[in-house]
Design a protein around this motif. Sequence first.
Motif, short mmCIF file in Angstrom:
data_model
loop_
_atom_site.label_atom_id
_atom_site.label_comp_id
_atom_site.label_asym_id
_atom_site.label_seq_id
_atom_site.Cartn_x
_atom_site.Cartn_y
_atom_site.Cartn_z
N GLY A 41 -1.94 -2.77 -3.69
CA GLY A 41 -1.74 -3.96 -4.52
C GLY A 41 -0.36 -3.98 -5.15
N TRP A 42 0.17 -5.18 -5.32
CA TRP A 42 1.44 -5.32 -6.01
C TRP A 42 1.25 -4.97 -7.48
N SER A 43 2.17 -4.19 -8.00
CA SER A 43 2.07 -3.71 -9.38
C SER A 43 3.48 -3.48 -9.90
N VAL A 55 0.85 -1.19 0.00
CA VAL A 55 0.00 0.00 0.00
C VAL A 55 0.89 1.24 0.00
N VAL A 56 0.65 2.14 -0.93
CA VAL A 56 1.32 3.45 -0.92
C VAL A 56 0.31 4.47 -0.40
N ALA A 90 8.97 -1.42 -9.19
CA ALA A 90 10.01 -0.52 -9.67
C ALA A 90 10.40 0.48 -8.59
N CYS A 91 9.42 1.00 -7.88
CA CYS A 91 9.67 1.96 -6.81
C CYS A 91 10.60 1.37 -5.75
N ILE A 119 10.35 -9.71 -1.00
CA ILE A 119 9.37 -8.87 -0.29
C ILE A 119 7.97 -9.12 -0.86
N GLU A 120 7.88 -9.22 -2.17
CA GLU A 120 6.58 -9.49 -2.80
C GLU A 120 6.02 -10.84 -2.38
#
Length: 303
Positions: A263-265, A81-82, A270-271, A294-295
């Motif tokens: 959500g993973w994206s 979550v960002v 990339a971030c 981590i994912e």
Amino acid sequence: MSENHAAPPLTVLLGNYPHTRPLKDGTVPVDGVDCRYPESSPLPPAFARMVRELAYDICEMPTATYLQARDAGIPLTLLPVVLVGSTHHRSLTRLPEDPAISPRDLVGRRVGVRSYGQTTGLWVRGWLQEEYGVKSSDITWVTTEDVHVAQYVNPPYVARSAAERVGDLLRSRDVSAAVLGPKAIGGQGAGLVPLVADAEDAGMAWAERHATIPANHLLVVRDDVLRDRPDAVLALYRALKQAIEDTADQRDDSPAGRAVAAGWSPSLTACLEVAGRYALEQDLIGEPVDVAAIERETAFLDT
């Protein structure tokens, strides 16, 4: 999905944003889970309590703090979550009455930053090296606060000031420039100007080049909570994801508006990859970041 009624409340520390308000006011319920939302104003002391005392079950956390906590072996797991993000070329500031200087002119000078572990500083130092060839060790970073992770020792090119605010360092001429996050720019940094004249365009170019927007605040869960109460964690995550979707019309198309996501994206991956590389370059962490690992830790959330 419901938990045992005897389960203790889930303590969730979140800042106050349009996308967290629906959870706090009950508009979006957390299915089967009694959640408590303690407040911390300002937020940074809560981040320190989380990494030093494991004070909450789930907690908002700056990207750099998370990377340092993971590097130090603190038992926290990232949830995808960002909560807050934006570009940061405008975050490197100077006094408007001083002569204009280039970021390259900072070599050998002093630059103020709240803490060497502050996430805004991570992103600023990253583009300084990437775009201008200025390494972290080329500058003396003058701080007003300690890093959140107690185990971390600042590198020798970091100095501590007795000043209370970064803006005061600049106005007293103790530093040539200052790193200020978005809230500080609107407060103690009012009237300051970016060193990069075309800061907004430069930030957008960075985002395009890396196919992501810098994340400032993410979300973490204590490892024991994730292990013992995975259904509760999943319910909280789903509710927050719903709240983010429900409040999409309250965010504009700016980088800050587009950064908020759950959500993973490819963008989040990339971030974290860029942030991990920057953190290693800047001696914030000692080992490379394995984003794939981590994912995998929370891949079940999006299944």
